[in-house]
Design a protein around this motif. Structure first.
Motif, PDB file in Angstrom:
ATOM      1  N   ASP A  15      -0.634  -0.653  -9.994  1.00 36.95           N
ATOM      2  CA  ASP A  15       0.314  -0.428 -11.080  1.00 36.95           C
ATOM      3  C   ASP A  15       1.620   0.175 -10.581  1.00 36.95           C
ATOM      4  OD1 ASP A  15      -1.597  -1.390 -12.850  1.00 36.95           O
ATOM      5  OD2 ASP A  15      -2.220   0.613 -13.515  1.00 36.95           O
ATOM      6  N   VAL A  16       1.530   1.170  -9.700  1.00 37.51           N
ATOM      7  CA  VAL A  16       2.731   1.833  -9.190  1.00 37.51           C
ATOM      8  C   VAL A  16       3.586   0.848  -8.400  1.00 37.51           C
ATOM      9  CG1 VAL A  16       3.575   3.619  -7.607  1.00 37.51           C
ATOM     10  CG2 VAL A  16       1.760   4.152  -9.246  1.00 37.51           C
ATOM     11  N   ILE A  17       2.964  -0.003  -7.618  1.00 33.17           N
ATOM     12  CA  ILE A  17       3.705  -1.024  -6.869  1.00 33.17           C
ATOM     13  C   ILE A  17       4.440  -1.946  -7.848  1.00 33.17           C
ATOM     14  CG2 ILE A  17       3.480  -3.021  -5.322  1.00 33.17           C
ATOM     15  CD1 ILE A  17       3.011  -0.261  -3.962  1.00 33.17           C
ATOM     16  N   ALA A  18       3.764  -2.335  -8.907  1.00 31.89           N
ATOM     17  CA  ALA A  18       4.394  -3.188  -9.927  1.00 31.89           C
ATOM     18  C   ALA A  18       5.574  -2.469 -10.585  1.00 31.89           C
ATOM     19  CB  ALA A  18       3.368  -3.609 -10.972  1.00 31.89           C
ATOM     20  N   TYR A  19       5.423  -1.171 -10.878  1.00 32.02           N
ATOM     21  CA  TYR A  19       6.527  -0.392 -11.456  1.00 32.02           C
ATOM     22  C   TYR A  19       7.719  -0.345 -10.507  1.00 32.02           C
ATOM     23  CZ  TYR A  19       3.105   1.631 -14.796  1.00 32.02           C
ATOM     24  OH  TYR A  19       2.151   1.840 -15.757  1.00 32.02           O
ATOM     25  N   LEU A  20       7.463  -0.135  -9.221  1.00 35.52           N
ATOM     26  CA  LEU A  20       8.556  -0.083  -8.246  1.00 35.52           C
ATOM     27  C   LEU A  20       9.307  -1.406  -8.190  1.00 35.52           C
ATOM     28  CD1 LEU A  20       6.857   1.845  -5.295  1.00 35.52           C
ATOM     29  CD2 LEU A  20       8.846   2.609  -6.603  1.00 35.52           C
ATOM     30  N   ASP A  23      11.177  -1.783 -11.795  1.00 34.30           N
ATOM     31  CA  ASP A  23      12.254  -0.828 -12.076  1.00 34.30           C
ATOM     32  C   ASP A  23      13.361  -0.820 -11.033  1.00 34.30           C
ATOM     33  OD1 ASP A  23      10.776  -0.114 -14.280  1.00 34.30           O
ATOM     34  OD2 ASP A  23      10.181   1.844 -13.509  1.00 34.30           O
ATOM     35  N   ASN A  24      13.009  -1.086  -9.772  1.00 36.15           N
ATOM     36  CA  ASN A  24      13.987  -0.957  -8.699  1.00 36.15           C
ATOM     37  C   ASN A  24      14.378  -2.276  -8.050  1.00 36.15           C
ATOM     38  OD1 ASN A  24      14.034   1.974  -8.778  1.00 36.15           O
ATOM     39  ND2 ASN A  24      11.969   1.863  -7.970  1.00 36.15           N
ATOM     40  N   GLY A  25      13.721  -3.344  -8.440  1.00 31.52           N
ATOM     41  CA  GLY A  25      14.029  -4.643  -7.864  1.00 31.52           C
ATOM     42  C   GLY A  25      13.575  -4.780  -6.420  1.00 31.52           C
ATOM     43  N   TYR A  26      12.627  -3.947  -6.006  1.00 32.91           N
ATOM     44  CA  TYR A  26      12.113  -4.031  -4.637  1.00 32.91           C
ATOM     45  C   TYR A  26      11.324  -5.321  -4.459  1.00 32.91           C
ATOM     46  CZ  TYR A  26      12.850   1.065  -4.011  1.00 32.91           C
ATOM     47  OH  TYR A  26      13.367   2.320  -3.899  1.00 32.91           O
ATOM     48  N   THR A  30       8.730  -3.906   0.559  1.00 35.28           N
ATOM     49  CA  THR A  30       9.470  -2.651   0.393  1.00 35.28           C
ATOM     50  C   THR A  30       8.729  -1.710  -0.546  1.00 35.28           C
ATOM     51  OG1 THR A  30      11.563  -3.785   0.792  1.00 35.28           O
ATOM     52  CG2 THR A  30      11.683  -1.636  -0.303  1.00 35.28           C
ATOM     53  N   ALA A  31       8.221  -2.231  -1.639  1.00 40.05           N
ATOM     54  CA  ALA A  31       7.477  -1.409  -2.597  1.00 40.05           C
ATOM     55  C   ALA A  31       6.217  -0.840  -1.946  1.00 40.05           C
ATOM     56  CB  ALA A  31       7.122  -2.234  -3.830  1.00 40.05           C
ATOM     57  N   LEU A  32       5.513  -1.659  -1.188  1.00 37.87           N
ATOM     58  CA  LEU A  32       4.315  -1.192  -0.493  1.00 37.87           C
ATOM     59  C   LEU A  32       4.659  -0.081   0.497  1.00 37.87           C
ATOM     60  CD1 LEU A  32       2.587  -4.615   0.183  1.00 37.87           C
ATOM     61  CD2 LEU A  32       1.724  -2.821  -1.315  1.00 37.87           C
TER      62      LEU A  32
END
Length: 73
Positions: A15-20, A23-26, A30-32
């Motif tokens: 979920d946090v990876i999906a939020y990143l 929200d940030n366009g990563y 990069t999100a990982l």
């Protein structure tokens, strides 16, 4: 880490990876990298903190604060 805790940590991580990404366009790598290299992830993976029983949104708020401040408060 027991199987139940591992399951919860993996769900929150997803979920946090999906939020990143949202929200940030990563991009995914990069999100990982941002999450797995964070103090927030270290705390999430530490059974003693109990963070793994919190909601994904709560953990994401902690991560956002860490990223904004440069460290976990």
């Amino acid at each position: 880490m027991n199987k139940q805790m591992q399951y919860l940590v993996e769900g929150i991580t997803k979920d946090v990876i999906a939020y990143l990404i949202e929200d940030n366009g990563y991009d995914l790598p990069t999100a990982l990298k941002e999450f797995y290299n964070s103090e927030t992830y270290a705390k999430l993976s530490d059974e003693a903190t109990g963070l793994y029983i919190e909601s994904s949104a709560y953990v994401y708020e902690i991560l956002k604060n860490e990223l904004n401040m440069g460290r976990l408060l």
